[in-house]
Design an enzyme around this catalytic site. Sequence first.
Site, mmCIF file in Angstrom:
data_model
loop_
_atom_site.group_PDB
_atom_site.id
_atom_site.type_symbol
_atom_site.label_atom_id
_atom_site.label_comp_id
_atom_site.label_asym_id
_atom_site.label_seq_id
_atom_site.Cartn_x
_atom_site.Cartn_y
_atom_site.Cartn_z
ATOM 1 N N LYS A 140 0.885 -1.118 0.058
ATOM 2 C CA LYS A 140 -0.021 -0.014 -0.028
ATOM 3 C C LYS A 140 0.952 1.233 -0.036
ATOM 4 O O LYS A 140 1.978 1.216 0.431
ATOM 5 C CB LYS A 140 -0.912 0.028 1.293
ATOM 6 C CG LYS A 140 -0.130 -0.058 2.604
ATOM 7 C CD LYS A 140 -1.221 -0.422 3.540
ATOM 8 C CE LYS A 140 -0.307 -0.632 4.970
ATOM 9 N NZ LYS A 140 -1.193 -0.837 6.123
ATOM 10 N N ILE A 147 0.348 -12.807 6.565
ATOM 11 C CA ILE A 147 0.668 -11.586 5.904
ATOM 12 C C ILE A 147 -0.876 -10.782 5.607
ATOM 13 O O ILE A 147 -1.508 -11.681 4.973
ATOM 14 C CB ILE A 147 1.826 -11.506 4.776
ATOM 15 C CG1 ILE A 147 1.291 -12.618 3.822
ATOM 16 C CG2 ILE A 147 3.186 -11.740 5.511
ATOM 17 C CD1 ILE A 147 2.178 -12.660 2.763
ATOM 18 N N CYS A 159 -3.123 -9.990 7.074
ATOM 19 C CA CYS A 159 -4.343 -10.317 7.844
ATOM 20 C C CYS A 159 -4.402 -9.689 9.362
ATOM 21 O O CYS A 159 -5.385 -9.913 9.900
ATOM 22 C CB CYS A 159 -4.284 -11.789 7.960
ATOM 23 S SG CYS A 159 -4.553 -12.571 6.195
ATOM 24 N N GLY A 160 -3.538 -9.081 9.755
ATOM 25 C CA GLY A 160 -3.619 -8.612 11.354
ATOM 26 C C GLY A 160 -4.542 -7.019 10.906
ATOM 27 O O GLY A 160 -5.634 -6.955 10.752
ATOM 28 N N ASP A 168 -3.974 -5.002 8.608
ATOM 29 C CA ASP A 168 -4.467 -4.765 6.997
ATOM 30 C C ASP A 168 -5.698 -5.390 6.995
ATOM 31 O O ASP A 168 -6.420 -5.096 5.815
ATOM 32 C CB ASP A 168 -3.462 -5.211 6.148
ATOM 33 C CG ASP A 168 -2.114 -4.111 6.240
ATOM 34 O OD1 ASP A 168 -2.610 -3.075 6.632
ATOM 35 O OD2 ASP A 168 -1.289 -4.484 5.648
#
Length: 147
Positions: A79, A115, A117-118, A120
């Site tokens: 991002k 990755i 999935c926390g 973000d």
Amino acid sequence: MRDPWVRGLRYLKGNLFSCPPQEALAHCISEDCRMGAGIAVLFKKQFGGVSDLKAQNKKTGDCAVLRRHNRFVYYLITKKKASQKPTYESLKQSLVAMKTHCWENSVASISIPRIGCGLDRLSWEKVSVIIEEVFRDSNIRITVYSL
């Protein structure tokens, strides 16, 4: 004990930073390399190099790299700004860039958190399928750590 492999990924409970020292590490960051929250803070504390990462001038969909203690540390640029959320497509592009670097540098194994999935908020169900697809044609082993 049987190795906990599921569709090309190995899942382990434990501290990501306790993985074998020869394994590469990877996680997601923004173009601004802020790394001010979540596991990114631990990567920043453990490996430093923020100015080196910024100097690489990587954009969304790229992968910045540090070499630390005989291993590569991959920073998937998913991002533009830390306050934004990534897309599945930007994550996939970053993974492809990381795979290319792995091939060029004979990297055989990478340890990662879940990755994207926390903080973000991407879905691990979807992210894991993307990882499997990107690395399907490689011999690179991916170990996913969770606490």
